[in-house]
Design an enzyme around this catalytic site. Structure first.
Site, short mmCIF file in Angstrom:
data_model
loop_
_atom_site.label_atom_id
_atom_site.label_comp_id
_atom_site.label_asym_id
_atom_site.label_seq_id
_atom_site.Cartn_x
_atom_site.Cartn_y
_atom_site.Cartn_z
N THR A 28 60.56 33.25 -7.16
CA THR A 28 61.23 34.48 -6.77
C THR A 28 62.02 34.28 -5.47
O THR A 28 61.67 33.43 -4.67
CB THR A 28 60.12 35.51 -6.54
OG1 THR A 28 59.54 35.78 -7.80
CG2 THR A 28 60.57 36.79 -5.90
N GLY B 11 56.41 42.82 -12.45
CA GLY B 11 55.65 42.25 -11.34
C GLY B 11 55.71 43.12 -10.10
O GLY B 11 56.12 44.28 -10.14
N ASP B 12 55.31 42.53 -9.00
CA ASP B 12 55.26 43.26 -7.73
C ASP B 12 56.64 43.39 -7.08
O ASP B 12 56.89 44.32 -6.30
CB ASP B 12 54.35 42.53 -6.74
CG ASP B 12 54.85 41.11 -6.45
OD1 ASP B 12 55.12 40.37 -7.42
OD2 ASP B 12 54.97 40.75 -5.26
N THR C 237 56.16 37.02 -2.40
CA THR C 237 56.26 36.15 -3.56
C THR C 237 54.88 35.59 -3.88
O THR C 237 54.11 35.29 -2.98
CB THR C 237 57.26 34.99 -3.35
OG1 THR C 237 57.22 34.15 -4.51
CG2 THR C 237 56.93 34.16 -2.11
N GLY D 80 52.05 38.20 -8.89
CA GLY D 80 52.41 39.60 -8.70
C GLY D 80 51.29 40.60 -8.92
O GLY D 80 51.19 41.60 -8.22
N1 ASP Z 1 55.80 37.86 -7.62
C1 ASP Z 1 56.58 37.50 -8.77
C2 ASP Z 1 56.02 38.20 -9.98
O1 ASP Z 1 54.82 38.27 -10.12
C3 ASP Z 1 56.59 36.04 -9.04
C4 ASP Z 1 57.03 35.21 -7.87
O2 ASP Z 1 56.86 35.58 -6.74
O3 ASP Z 1 57.56 34.13 -8.11
O4 ASP Z 1 56.78 38.62 -10.81
#
Ligand code: ASP
Length: 315
Positions: free
Chosen positions: A182, A212-213, A233, A236
């Site tokens: 991300t 996701g978050d 990141t 999530g």
């Molecule tokens: N946080 C992101 C998600 O869960 C993934 C990431 O940070 O790469 O969608």
């Protein structure tokens, strides 16, 4: 003049030097440096924190190395569904999109939601239709394709029904190393206003419709001039359960913690306690920055007008 600062990340995870070639490492470092420089230039010219954040994220979305925009990971169904959010610390205005397809720069769409929709969060087809209405640039599926992400997905797409064979190191490595990526940015401008933004393809082999978050205000993205601007990141689900970004803000507002200390509590205590692997970047309205992660590495960079300039990958 007050301190102005930009910090960026390009994802966290089990990123180990021994798994990198010098060429790939250099390509990542260059990508980070370019994003840092372009957004720093926005701040230097007196631009807003929101515009600096957007400038960094557009560049990172266009860079196939990062899991956002071009080069986003594949869902279980073998397509890209992207999430993004942006928030302005001046007035708490925010815009977010989830599960959008074929949008070249999801962060542009999130900004459009913030500025021109009367809403905060649009998803799926509604978000895509809004993109068309607002003239946001679309691209065909091929634009988002990358061999690297495809191979990564192919290796695990049938794994849902099986427990992984942990003796298969290649597969395990693929799973471990490459699930994050991300991109995020936080900025404090010359006027002491702060903003945060995050953009992602999510996690490889995620179920279609999974969000996701990153686009969730308070979980993966948050900004409030009174406290901090945060972009997260990592895995999530745990960042959502922790309401991670807003928790940093709360620790600062209600407990009087510094940015660094508040982020440390959330990343190294609260998230660790629920196996929430990942990290976050943050700034406050005085231009202080912190970049903290509990994983082996996090693609990251920070630059301010007091001489701080750093790009790094590993611990
Ligand atoms: N946080 C992101 C998600 O869960 C993934 C990431 O940070 O790469 O969608």
């Amino acid at each position: 003049m007050s301190t102005f600062t930009i910090a960026i990340h390009g994802g966290a995870g089990t990123i180990l030097k021994e798994d990198m070639t010098p060429e790939i490492e250099e390509a990542y470092m260059n990508g980070l440096q370019q994003a840092l420089d372009i957004s720093y230039a926005v701040l230097k010219e007196g631009g807003t924190a929101v515009n600096a954040v957007k400038a960094a994220l557009v560049l990172l979305e266009d860079n196939v190395l990062f899991n956002a925009g071009k080069g986003s990971v594949f869902t279980k169904k073998g397509v890209q569904e992207m999430d993004a959010a942006i928030m302005n610390g001046i007035d708490l205005s925010a815009g977010a999109v989830a599960g959008v397809r074929n949008v070249r720069n999801p962060i542009e769409l999130a900004t459009e939601v913030m500025r021109n929709s009367n809403h905060v969060f649009l998803s799926g087809k509604g978000a895509n239709d809004f993109a068309i209405k607002q003239g946001i640039k679309l691209e065909p599926d091929e634009y988002f394709f990358s061999q690297f992400r495809y191979d990564q997905w192919k290796a695990i797409r049938d794994s849902d029904n099986y427990s992984l064979d942990h003796t298969n190191h290649h597969l395990e490595e693929l799973l471990r190393d490459k699930k994050f990526g991300t991109v995020g940015a936080v900025a404090c401008d010359v006027d002491g206003n702060i903003a945060a933004g995050t953009s992602t393809g999510g996690m490889t082999n995620k179920k279609y419709g999974r969000i996701g978050d990153s686009p969730m205000i308070g979980a993966g993205t948050y900004a409030n001039n009174k406290t901090c601007a945060i972009s997260c990141t990592g895995h999530g689900e745990m960042f959502i359960m922790s309401v991670a970004a807003y928790d940093v803000s709360c620790l600062m507002e209600y407990k009087g913690l510094s940015l660094q200390d508040a982020m440390d509590v959330v990343v190294n205590k609260k998230l660790v306690a629920i196996q929430g692997e990942g990290g976050m970047i943050g700034v406050d309205a005085e231009g202080n920055a912190a970049l903290i992660f509990n994983s082996a590495g996090m693609y990251r960079g920070v630059k301010n007008n007091r001489g701080l300039a750093e790009v790094a990958i590993y611990k």
